[in-house]
Enzyme design. Structure first.
Site, short mmCIF file in Angstrom:
data_model
loop_
_atom_site.label_atom_id
_atom_site.label_comp_id
_atom_site.label_asym_id
_atom_site.label_seq_id
_atom_site.Cartn_x
_atom_site.Cartn_y
_atom_site.Cartn_z
N GLY A 71 0.72 -1.49 -0.08
CA GLY A 71 -0.11 -0.04 -0.07
C GLY A 71 0.98 1.34 0.02
N HIS A 72 0.45 2.31 -0.64
CA HIS A 72 1.36 3.39 -0.82
C HIS A 72 0.28 4.66 -1.04
CE1 HIS A 72 4.38 6.10 -2.71
NE2 HIS A 72 5.07 5.46 -1.69
N VAL B 228 -0.74 6.92 4.29
CA VAL B 228 0.20 6.12 5.35
C VAL B 228 1.41 5.62 4.58
CG1 VAL B 228 0.18 4.59 7.23
CG2 VAL B 228 -1.79 5.94 6.68
N VAL C 13 -5.09 1.50 16.59
CA VAL C 13 -5.79 2.37 17.46
C VAL C 13 -5.20 3.51 17.83
CG1 VAL C 13 -7.04 2.37 19.76
CG2 VAL C 13 -6.21 0.06 18.72
N GLY D 244 -12.65 17.85 5.31
CA GLY D 244 -11.70 16.93 5.16
C GLY D 244 -11.54 15.89 6.04
N ASP E 63 -16.03 2.13 13.35
CA ASP E 63 -14.59 2.32 13.48
C ASP E 63 -13.97 2.30 14.84
OD1 ASP E 63 -11.95 3.77 12.17
OD2 ASP E 63 -12.43 4.97 13.65
N LYS F 67 -11.74 -0.49 17.30
CA LYS F 67 -10.70 -0.07 18.25
C LYS F 67 -10.78 -0.56 19.67
CE LYS F 67 -9.74 3.95 15.10
NZ LYS F 67 -10.11 5.19 14.81
N GLY G 51 -4.50 10.29 10.38
CA GLY G 51 -3.59 11.14 9.44
C GLY G 51 -2.25 10.44 9.02
N1 HSE Z 1 -11.53 7.70 10.20
C1 HSE Z 1 -10.98 7.67 11.76
C2 HSE Z 1 -11.28 9.00 12.57
C3 HSE Z 1 -9.61 7.55 11.40
O1 HSE Z 1 -11.90 9.63 12.26
O2 HSE Z 1 -10.65 8.88 13.66
C4 HSE Z 1 -9.11 6.07 11.26
O3 HSE Z 1 -9.63 5.22 12.06
#
Ligand code: HSE
EC number: 1.1.1.3
Length: 443
Positions: free
Chosen positions: A24-25, A28, A145, A200, A214, A218, A320
């Site tokens: 993956g590029h 990250v 996480v 964004g 998400d 975690k 990020g």
């Molecule tokens: N989309 C997640 C967030 C980041 O808004 O924190 C990736 O887990």
């Protein structure tokens, strides 16, 4: 076949070279590659031998030919993983099924793996841990996480000598941004989601964030590590923030609270002393003087309560390219050190195997925002319904509404099951015109 991009080290970093494959590029992967090159000398010293990038696997090599030498670009990830000179595989693709095949192939081939993929780890942790154990290699996932905030390492290593009681985390930046903006401006959820998208923070399809999925991945990872018990994504009770209204935010503010999407992982001990684990994600009223209340914008924070350590809080950027790359590189250095010097990272240990608590037994408190007929005796009747289920009211606030009266109830602690049954009964009561919302409070 590809050639190798090698990095030189000062003479004292004499250990063997560690071959790295990056799968993956994107945001990250490209940062991982850039920082790996930029800090090659330092990493060689920290590891005791140089890192050598063997290749970067991408679906469309042409797209990356300006930043990655052609001979290092692979469109067949399996071919790159299978190379004899690859020791550590970094998976930063995302998704579940395809990365699962790649990660398992890497582990089965005796390569250590560093992944940032929370959905993969939360859904298939047992299978991945078993493959890593069988091959005697490392499986690292600090970046899964809260990116650079070192919560995985903290639970795996730093608190391995303690007894974790509860982990409460703001582990999703998008939802924290939206709730914080609603709190600051009084605006609606829809308006602040639009703002998060414009800036964004929110993705074009924000479902995974705003529905809490998400954060639930975690939570599963944190609960597994904190309580030495396997907790999967599907074990986490999950509610998102789409139903939170400006009215809820205002009512919370008036009572001294703010609303956060919390991932709560908790050890529950019943009256007989039997322990179980609860992992849940839901909007939560947090007192404004609690450290988690001050976590603003898209920041993340994880608040840990442990028997000996007491209360700890970890705070920072939870997403990020750069923060995630920081966590990936920390893991890469760890995995590479073990390749050079021998040994393994602490493996995932689920020895405690505590049962998962039924959601109905979880102790909690409710905030109930409702509209009722404004007539004599209604409050007494509502109180009687609460009392019938053992629910004690802590505060009751009544305000005029366009139709009837608005009632804001804060309960004392009771079981989730008793509170939910009470709300159902209140809803069916003839003088209740509407239950506008029900939100839990942090203990
Ligand atoms: N989309 C997640 C967030 C980041 O808004 O924190 C990736 O887990």
């Amino acid at each position: 076949m590809s050639t190798t991009s090698e990095v030189s080290a000062k003479p004292e970093a004499q250990g063997r070279e560690v071959g790295v494959a990056i799968l993956g590029h994107g945001t990250v992967g490209s940062e991982v590659r850039r920082l790996m090159e930029e800090n090659a000398q330092d990493f060689a010293h920290r590891i005791g031998g140089p890192l050598a990038l063997r290749g970067v696997a991408v679906s469309n090599p042409t797209k990356h030919s300006r930043t990655v030498p052609e001979e290092l670009l692979f469109d067949d990830a399996m071919e790159l993983i299978a190379r004899d000179d690859v020791d550590v595989v970094v998976e930063v693709i995302g998704g579940i099924d395809y990365p699962r095949q790649l990660v398992l192939a890497a582990l089965n081939a005796g390569k250590s793996v560093v992944t940032a993929n929370k959905a993969l780890v939360a859904a298939h942790a047992d299978e991945l841990a078993e493959a890593a154990d069988k091959a005697g290699v490392d499986l690292y996932f600090e970046a899964a996480v809260a990116a650079a905030i070192p919560v995985v390492g903290m639970l795996r290593r730093s608190l391995a000598g303690d007894q974790v009681e509860r982990i409460s985390g703001i582990v999703n930046g998008t939802t924290n941004f939206i709730l914080d903006a609603m709190d600051n401006t009084g605006a609606s959820y829809d308006n602040m989601l639009a703002e998060a998208t414009r800036l964004g923070y929110a993705e074009a399809d924000p479902t995974a964030d705003v529905e809490g999925h998400d954060a639930a991945s975690k939570a599963a990872i944190l609960a597994s590590l904190g309580f030495y018990t396997r907790v999967n994504f599907s074990d986490v009770h999950c509610e998102g923030i789409t139903g939170i209204t400006a009215d809820d935010i205002e009512a919370a503010k008036n009572a001294g609270y703010t609303i956060k999407l919390l991932a709560v992982c908790e050890r529950i001990t019943d009256a007989e002393g039997t322990e179980s684990v609860s992992a849940r994600v839901h909007p939560t009223l947090v007192r404004r003087d609690h450290p988690l209340a001050s976590v603003s914008g898209s920041y993340n924070a994880v608040f840990v309560e442990a028997e000996a350590a007491g209360r700890l809080m970890f705070y920072g950027n939870g997403a990020g390219g750069n923060p995630t790359a920081s966590a990936v590189l920390g893991d890469l250095v760890g995995a590479a050190r073990n390749k050079v010097h021998g040994g393994r990272a602490p493996e995932e240990n689920t020895y405690a195997s505590l049962p998962l608590a039924d959601f109905s037994v979880v102790p909690t408190r409710y905030y109930i925002n409702m509209r009722v007929r404004d007539r004599a005796g209604v409050l007494a009747e509502l109180s009687a319904i609460c009392a019938k289920h053992g629910i004690s009211l802590r505060t009751v606030r009544q305000e005029e509404a366009e139709e009837g009266a608005r009632l804001i109830l804060f309960t004392h602690t009771a079981s989730e099951g008793d509170l939910a049954t009470t709300v159902k009964e209140l809803e069916a009561f003839e003088d209740v015109l509407a239950i506008n919302s029900v939100i839990r409070l942090a203990e």
